[in-house]
Design a protein around this motif. Structure first.
Motif, PDB file in Angstrom:
ATOM      1  N   GLU A 106       0.847  -1.190   0.000  1.00 45.91           N
ATOM      2  CA  GLU A 106       0.000   0.000   0.000  1.00 45.91           C
ATOM      3  C   GLU A 106       0.878   1.234   0.000  1.00 45.91           C
ATOM      4  OE1 GLU A 106      -2.543  -0.248   3.311  1.00 45.91           O
ATOM      5  OE2 GLU A 106      -3.615  -2.056   2.595  1.00 45.91           O
ATOM      6  N   ASP A 107       0.283   2.340  -0.307  1.00 42.93           N
ATOM      7  CA  ASP A 107       1.074   3.587  -0.419  1.00 42.93           C
ATOM      8  C   ASP A 107       1.756   3.924   0.891  1.00 42.93           C
ATOM      9  OD1 ASP A 107       0.321   3.786  -3.001  1.00 42.93           O
ATOM     10  OD2 ASP A 107      -1.325   5.189  -2.624  1.00 42.93           O
ATOM     11  N   ASP A 108       1.106   3.787   1.995  1.00 39.16           N
ATOM     12  CA  ASP A 108       1.727   4.151   3.286  1.00 39.16           C
ATOM     13  C   ASP A 108       2.922   3.263   3.600  1.00 39.16           C
ATOM     14  OD1 ASP A 108      -0.130   6.128   3.609  1.00 39.16           O
ATOM     15  OD2 ASP A 108      -1.475   4.903   4.867  1.00 39.16           O
ATOM     16  N   GLU A 109       2.741   2.033   3.344  1.00 44.35           N
ATOM     17  CA  GLU A 109       3.845   1.102   3.637  1.00 44.35           C
ATOM     18  C   GLU A 109       5.035   1.391   2.733  1.00 44.35           C
ATOM     19  OE1 GLU A 109       2.279  -2.774   3.222  1.00 44.35           O
ATOM     20  OE2 GLU A 109       1.155  -2.701   5.113  1.00 44.35           O
ATOM     21  N   ALA A 110       4.750   1.693   1.482  1.00 43.33           N
ATOM     22  CA  ALA A 110       5.847   1.992   0.564  1.00 43.33           C
ATOM     23  C   ALA A 110       6.591   3.252   0.996  1.00 43.33           C
ATOM     24  CB  ALA A 110       5.300   2.173  -0.868  1.00 43.33           C
ATOM     25  N   ARG A 111       5.821   4.242   1.379  1.00 41.52           N
ATOM     26  CA  ARG A 111       6.470   5.476   1.821  1.00 41.52           C
ATOM     27  C   ARG A 111       7.314   5.241   3.076  1.00 41.52           C
ATOM     28  NH1 ARG A 111       1.650   7.913  -0.169  1.00 41.52           N
ATOM     29  NH2 ARG A 111       0.601   7.643   1.843  1.00 41.52           N
TER      30      ARG A 111
ATOM     31  N   ALA B  71       8.774   2.494   3.960  1.00 44.44           N
ATOM     32  CA  ALA B  71       9.979   1.746   3.571  1.00 44.44           C
ATOM     33  C   ALA B  71      11.019   2.671   2.948  1.00 44.44           C
ATOM     34  CB  ALA B  71       9.612   0.627   2.606  1.00 44.44           C
ATOM     35  N   ILE B  72      10.500   3.587   2.093  1.00 41.31           N
ATOM     36  CA  ILE B  72      11.429   4.526   1.441  1.00 41.31           C
ATOM     37  C   ILE B  72      12.064   5.448   2.477  1.00 41.31           C
ATOM     38  CG2 ILE B  72      11.553   6.481  -0.151  1.00 41.31           C
ATOM     39  CD1 ILE B  72       9.355   5.055  -1.815  1.00 41.31           C
ATOM     40  N   LEU B  73      11.258   5.935   3.411  1.00 36.76           N
ATOM     41  CA  LEU B  73      11.786   6.830   4.454  1.00 36.76           C
ATOM     42  C   LEU B  73      12.843   6.117   5.308  1.00 36.76           C
ATOM     43  CD1 LEU B  73       8.518   8.673   5.594  1.00 36.76           C
ATOM     44  CD2 LEU B  73      10.445   9.642   4.316  1.00 36.76           C
ATOM     45  N   GLU B  74      12.554   4.884   5.641  1.00 33.84           N
ATOM     46  CA  GLU B  74      13.531   4.122   6.443  1.00 33.84           C
ATOM     47  C   GLU B  74      14.847   3.967   5.695  1.00 33.84           C
ATOM     48  OE1 GLU B  74      11.751   0.465   7.461  1.00 33.84           O
ATOM     49  OE2 GLU B  74      10.328   1.313   8.920  1.00 33.84           O
ATOM     50  N   LEU B  75      14.731   3.670   4.385  1.00 38.53           N
ATOM     51  CA  LEU B  75      15.969   3.518   3.600  1.00 38.53           C
ATOM     52  C   LEU B  75      16.729   4.831   3.525  1.00 38.53           C
ATOM     53  CD1 LEU B  75      14.717   1.249   0.657  1.00 38.53           C
ATOM     54  CD2 LEU B  75      16.327   0.634   2.479  1.00 38.53           C
ATOM     55  N   ARG B  76      15.937   5.922   3.340  1.00 37.08           N
ATOM     56  CA  ARG B  76      16.614   7.232   3.283  1.00 37.08           C
ATOM     57  C   ARG B  76      17.296   7.560   4.617  1.00 37.08           C
ATOM     58  NH1 ARG B  76      12.115  10.985   0.102  1.00 37.08           N
ATOM     59  NH2 ARG B  76      12.514  10.142  -1.985  1.00 37.08           N
ATOM     60  N   GLN B  77      16.613   7.254   5.707  1.00 41.00           N
ATOM     61  CA  GLN B  77      17.198   7.508   7.036  1.00 41.00           C
ATOM     62  C   GLN B  77      18.483   6.702   7.230  1.00 41.00           C
ATOM     63  OE1 GLN B  77      14.037   6.620   9.746  1.00 41.00           O
ATOM     64  NE2 GLN B  77      12.914   8.555   9.334  1.00 41.00           N
ATOM     65  N   ARG B  78      18.423   5.438   6.751  1.00 37.00           N
ATOM     66  CA  ARG B  78      19.632   4.610   6.864  1.00 37.00           C
ATOM     67  C   ARG B  78      20.784   5.176   6.039  1.00 37.00           C
ATOM     68  NH1 ARG B  78      17.215  -1.566   6.399  1.00 37.00           N
ATOM     69  NH2 ARG B  78      15.973  -1.503   8.336  1.00 37.00           N
ATOM     70  N   VAL B  79      20.435   5.613   4.835  1.00 32.55           N
ATOM     71  CA  VAL B  79      21.479   6.210   3.977  1.00 32.55           C
ATOM     72  C   VAL B  79      22.058   7.462   4.617  1.00 32.55           C
ATOM     73  CG1 VAL B  79      21.922   7.354   1.768  1.00 32.55           C
ATOM     74  CG2 VAL B  79      20.594   5.237   1.850  1.00 32.55           C
ATOM     75  N   ASP B  80      21.136   8.324   5.162  1.00 38.20           N
ATOM     76  CA  ASP B  80      21.609   9.550   5.813  1.00 38.20           C
ATOM     77  C   ASP B  80      22.497   9.230   7.012  1.00 38.20           C
ATOM     78  OD1 ASP B  80      20.251  11.061   3.981  1.00 38.20           O
ATOM     79  OD2 ASP B  80      18.487  11.386   5.274  1.00 38.20           O
ATOM     80  N   ALA B  81      22.068   8.232   7.794  1.00 45.36           N
ATOM     81  CA  ALA B  81      22.868   7.857   8.972  1.00 45.36           C
ATOM     82  C   ALA B  81      24.246   7.366   8.567  1.00 45.36           C
ATOM     83  CB  ALA B  81      22.121   6.774   9.765  1.00 45.36           C
ATOM     84  N   LEU B  82      24.236   6.506   7.492  1.00 47.51           N
ATOM     85  CA  LEU B  82      25.538   6.017   7.021  1.00 47.51           C
ATOM     86  C   LEU B  82      26.410   7.155   6.506  1.00 47.51           C
ATOM     87  CD1 LEU B  82      24.418   2.747   5.173  1.00 47.51           C
ATOM     88  CD2 LEU B  82      25.756   2.912   7.286  1.00 47.51           C
ATOM     89  N   THR B  83      25.766   8.115   5.823  1.00 45.64           N
ATOM     90  CA  THR B  83      26.527   9.254   5.288  1.00 45.64           C
ATOM     91  C   THR B  83      27.129  10.106   6.417  1.00 45.64           C
ATOM     92  OG1 THR B  83      25.112   9.325   3.345  1.00 45.64           O
ATOM     93  CG2 THR B  83      26.422  11.289   3.832  1.00 45.64           C
ATOM     94  N   GLN B  84      26.278  10.387   7.424  1.00 49.29           N
ATOM     95  CA  GLN B  84      26.750  11.184   8.568  1.00 49.29           C
ATOM     96  C   GLN B  84      27.862  10.462   9.327  1.00 49.29           C
ATOM     97  OE1 GLN B  84      23.279  12.072  10.886  1.00 49.29           O
ATOM     98  NE2 GLN B  84      22.379  13.446   9.316  1.00 49.29           N
TER      99      GLN B  84
END
Length: 263
Positions: free
Chosen positions: A35-40, A42-55
């Protein structure tokens, strides 16, 4: 020049970007599955992980940069300490060289002072002298005073030599010069017609040093004084004693001639 932490950060960022792109690619076709909420979410979690790894990568790079800067500061401090130690060592070396020069100069002065003291002390030390065939030790002042009195006598100043020899005998009664001083004092008194005092000094010489080289002459001088005093009897006895006591002397030969004239 690129810092090590910068070169290590670039592959990490590239890897994160690739992961992110792959995730989006994977997530794209899957919109139908979620569903749209779940997809969003998942995307937010991935972005947060990427940001955390970048920081995290950036912080690691910053820490690495700080460590390098701190190491450089430590090296600079160490270099400064080394230079300070070198400067101090050079200063100490200079001070040591100056101290060595000062010690050398002090030793030289001490040596010169010691030599000067030795020379001055030698002026007061007894020296070996030989007078009228007798060898003995005499102080420099003693030798000087005797020679000064004798110089006055030899200059023909007989009256002045009497107190000079008299002063010498009072000052140095045990001197090795004493017999000779009495002999010359008696001769000075004879020259000044003080025959009685001359006899006393000649007799004192004979009593103190009968084997003295001047003893035969002193005995003959006693006889001469007695003749001047018109004491022919005493003069004859003195001459006879002289011939008997010192038969091989020149004074004995002269005594024989005077005895012949007295008869």
């Amino acid at each position: 020049m690129t810092a090590p932490w910068q070169t290590s950060r670039r592959p990490r960022a590239a890897a994160l970007a690739a992961v992110f792109a792959a995730t989006l690619a994977w997530a794209g076709p899957s919109y139908a599955l979620f569903e749209d909420d779940e997809a969003r979410r998942a995307i937010l979690e991935l972005r947060q992980r990427v940001d955390a790894l970048t920081q995290s990568s950036q912080r690691a790079g910053e820490r690495s940069g700080d460590e390098v800067s701190q190491l450089r500061r430590s090296l600079l401090d160490l270099q400064s300490q080394i230079e300070a130690l070198r400067t101090e060592q050079a200063m100490l070396r200079g001070q040591n060289e100056q101290l060595m020069r000062d010690v050398g100069e002090l030793q030289r002065r001490q040596k010169d002072m010691a030599q000067g003291v030795d020379e001055r002390l030698r002026q007061f030390e007894p020296t070996k002298v030989t007078v009228d065939g007798r060898e003995f030790q005499a102080d420099p002042a003693e030798k000087r005073d005797f020679e000064a009195a004798l110089a006055v006598f030899r200059a023909g100043r007989f009256a002045d030599s009497v107190p000079a020899f008299g002063s010498f005998l009072r000052q140095y009664p045990q001197s090795g010069y004493a017999p000779s001083a009495r002999f010359w004092l008696g001769n000075a008194q004879y020259a000044t017609r003080d025959y009685k005092e001359a006899i006393n000094n000649f007799k004192a010489l004979l009593a103190a040093a009968p084997d003295h080289a001047r003893a035969p002459e002193a005995a003959l001088s006693i006889a001469n004084c007695q003749i001047e005093l018109k004491d022919t009897r005493a003069a004859r006895k003195t001459l006879e004693d002289l011939i008997r006591t010192y038969p091989q002397s020149e004074a004995a030969t002269a005594a024989k001639e005077r005895l012949a004239r007295l008869k």
